[in-house]
Design a protein around this motif. Sequence first.
Motif, PDB file in Angstrom:
ATOM      1  N   UNK A   9       0.798  -1.224   0.000  1.00 24.35           N
ATOM      2  CA  UNK A   9       0.000   0.000   0.000  1.00 24.35           C
ATOM      3  C   UNK A   9       0.830   1.273   0.000  1.00 24.35           C
ATOM      4  N   UNK A  10       2.129   1.182   0.064  1.00 31.87           N
ATOM      5  CA  UNK A  10       2.963   2.373   0.206  1.00 31.87           C
ATOM      6  C   UNK A  10       2.836   3.338  -0.968  1.00 31.87           C
ATOM      7  N   UNK A  11       2.546   2.834  -2.161  1.00 31.30           N
ATOM      8  CA  UNK A  11       2.494   3.698  -3.335  1.00 31.30           C
ATOM      9  C   UNK A  11       1.104   4.219  -3.658  1.00 31.30           C
ATOM     10  N   UNK A  12       0.096   3.829  -2.909  1.00 23.96           N
ATOM     11  CA  UNK A  12      -1.257   4.266  -3.245  1.00 23.96           C
ATOM     12  C   UNK A  12      -1.594   5.607  -2.608  1.00 23.96           C
ATOM     13  N   UNK A  13      -2.518   6.318  -3.248  1.00 22.66           N
ATOM     14  CA  UNK A  13      -3.024   7.569  -2.701  1.00 22.66           C
ATOM     15  C   UNK A  13      -4.141   7.251  -1.725  1.00 22.66           C
ATOM     16  N   UNK A  30      -9.121   5.876   3.807  1.00 21.98           N
ATOM     17  CA  UNK A  30      -9.726   5.229   2.649  1.00 21.98           C
ATOM     18  C   UNK A  30      -8.797   5.348   1.456  1.00 21.98           C
ATOM     19  N   UNK A  31      -8.959   4.446   0.507  1.00 23.27           N
ATOM     20  CA  UNK A  31      -8.162   4.493  -0.716  1.00 23.27           C
ATOM     21  C   UNK A  31      -8.742   5.547  -1.646  1.00 23.27           C
ATOM     22  N   UNK A  32      -8.055   5.791  -2.746  1.00 24.14           N
ATOM     23  CA  UNK A  32      -8.526   6.810  -3.680  1.00 24.14           C
ATOM     24  C   UNK A  32      -9.775   6.390  -4.447  1.00 24.14           C
ATOM     25  N   UNK A  33     -10.207   5.137  -4.286  1.00 25.36           N
ATOM     26  CA  UNK A  33     -11.475   4.725  -4.875  1.00 25.36           C
ATOM     27  C   UNK A  33     -12.551   4.536  -3.804  1.00 25.36           C
ATOM     28  N   UNK A  34     -12.264   4.974  -2.575  1.00 28.59           N
ATOM     29  CA  UNK A  34     -13.250   4.959  -1.500  1.00 28.59           C
ATOM     30  C   UNK A  34     -13.263   3.721  -0.635  1.00 28.59           C
ATOM     31  N   UNK A  35     -12.376   2.780  -0.868  1.00 29.36           N
ATOM     32  CA  UNK A  35     -12.336   1.551  -0.071  1.00 29.36           C
ATOM     33  C   UNK A  35     -11.809   1.800   1.331  1.00 29.36           C
ATOM     34  N   UNK A  36     -12.447   1.180   2.328  1.00 29.21           N
ATOM     35  CA  UNK A  36     -12.011   1.340   3.717  1.00 29.21           C
ATOM     36  C   UNK A  36     -10.699   0.593   3.926  1.00 29.21           C
ATOM     37  N   UNK A  37      -9.719   1.287   4.510  1.00 30.61           N
ATOM     38  CA  UNK A  37      -8.426   0.673   4.788  1.00 30.61           C
ATOM     39  C   UNK A  37      -8.192   0.460   6.279  1.00 30.61           C
ATOM     40  N   UNK A  38      -8.512   1.459   7.097  1.00 25.98           N
ATOM     41  CA  UNK A  38      -8.263   1.342   8.536  1.00 25.98           C
ATOM     42  C   UNK A  38      -8.970   2.454   9.271  1.00 25.98           C
ATOM     43  N   UNK A  39      -9.187   2.227  10.563  1.00 29.02           N
ATOM     44  CA  UNK A  39      -9.664   3.299  11.439  1.00 29.02           C
ATOM     45  C   UNK A  39      -9.210   2.988  12.850  1.00 29.02           C
ATOM     46  N   UNK A  40      -9.046   4.045  13.633  1.00 23.94           N
ATOM     47  CA  UNK A  40      -8.592   3.892  15.015  1.00 23.94           C
ATOM     48  C   UNK A  40      -8.921   5.151  15.795  1.00 23.94           C
ATOM     49  N   UNK A  41      -8.948   5.005  17.110  1.00 24.60           N
ATOM     50  CA  UNK A  41      -9.224   6.134  17.990  1.00 24.60           C
ATOM     51  C   UNK A  41      -7.957   6.491  18.763  1.00 24.60           C
ATOM     52  N   UNK A  53      -1.276  10.385  12.789  1.00 18.32           N
ATOM     53  CA  UNK A  53      -0.597  10.699  11.539  1.00 18.32           C
ATOM     54  C   UNK A  53       0.216   9.503  11.044  1.00 18.32           C
ATOM     55  N   UNK A  54       0.801   8.746  11.964  1.00 21.51           N
ATOM     56  CA  UNK A  54       1.557   7.547  11.577  1.00 21.51           C
ATOM     57  C   UNK A  54       0.637   6.517  10.930  1.00 21.51           C
ATOM     58  N   UNK A  55      -0.579   6.360  11.462  1.00 23.72           N
ATOM     59  CA  UNK A  55      -1.545   5.421  10.869  1.00 23.72           C
ATOM     60  C   UNK A  55      -1.914   5.867   9.470  1.00 23.72           C
ATOM     61  N   UNK A  56      -2.171   7.154   9.300  1.00 23.73           N
ATOM     62  CA  UNK A  56      -2.513   7.673   7.975  1.00 23.73           C
ATOM     63  C   UNK A  56      -1.375   7.419   6.979  1.00 23.73           C
ATOM     64  N   UNK A  57      -0.163   7.779   7.370  1.00 23.83           N
ATOM     65  CA  UNK A  57       0.990   7.650   6.476  1.00 23.83           C
ATOM     66  C   UNK A  57       1.376   6.204   6.203  1.00 23.83           C
ATOM     67  N   UNK A  58       1.025   5.279   7.088  1.00 24.23           N
ATOM     68  CA  UNK A  58       1.369   3.872   6.909  1.00 24.23           C
ATOM     69  C   UNK A  58       0.595   3.226   5.761  1.00 24.23           C
ATOM     70  N   UNK A  59      -0.482   3.859   5.336  1.00 22.92           N
ATOM     71  CA  UNK A  59      -1.319   3.251   4.304  1.00 22.92           C
ATOM     72  C   UNK A  59      -1.093   3.819   2.912  1.00 22.92           C
ATOM     73  N   UNK A  60      -0.233   4.794   2.780  1.00 26.11           N
ATOM     74  CA  UNK A  60       0.064   5.347   1.467  1.00 26.11           C
ATOM     75  C   UNK A  60       0.337   6.834   1.526  1.00 26.11           C
ATOM     76  N   UNK A  61       0.301   7.459   0.363  1.00 24.83           N
ATOM     77  CA  UNK A  61       0.531   8.891   0.247  1.00 24.83           C
ATOM     78  C   UNK A  61      -0.765   9.619   0.574  1.00 24.83           C
TER      79      UNK A  61
END
Length: 151
Positions: A9-13, A30-41, A53-61
Motif C-alpha cells: 500500500x505504500x504507493x497508493x493515494x 480510505x483508498x482513492x477509490x473509496x475503499x475502507x483501509x483502517x480506522x482507530x481512535x 498521523x503515523x496510521x494515515x501515512x502507513x497506508x500510502x501517500x
Amino acid sequence: MTSEVADDTADQDVFGGVDSHADTIHVAVISDNGGHLADAEFRTTTAGYAAALAVLNAHGLVIAIGVEGTASYGAGFTRAARSAGLQVVEVNRPDRSERRRIGKSDRIDAYAAARAALSDGPPVPPRTTPSPAYAPCTTPPAPPSKPAPQP
C-alpha cells in the motif's frame, strides 16, 4: 499490520477523515477509490496526534484529510497535520438524513469525513484573469451620467 501489507500500500493515494471530540479523535483511512483501509481512535494529545498521523501515512501517500471542527475540537490535530505538510480540509458533519440512514458513531463519522475529503479533491487555484471565451459576454461600461441641472 504486517510489513507485507505496508509494502503493498505504500504507493497508493489515500484520504483521511477525522471525527474530533474533546478527549479523543477517531481517524479513518480510505483508498482513492473509496475503499475502507483502517480506522482507530486516539487521545487528543501530542502523542495521540503523532500516532494518528503515523496510521494515515502507513497506508500510502496522504492526499487530504477531512476534519470535522478544524477550529474547535479538531484544531490540535489540524495544527499537527499541517505542520507535517499534509493538506487538511474542513468538512461538515453528515446531515441528519444520512445519520438516520446509516447510523451515528465516531467510526461512521470519520469515514464520512474521509469520503468528503476524497470527493472535494485537491483545491483548484483561483483564476487571476478571466478566460478569453468570456470576453464577448462582458458588459460595456455605462456612459457617464449627465450633470444635474442647476436651479
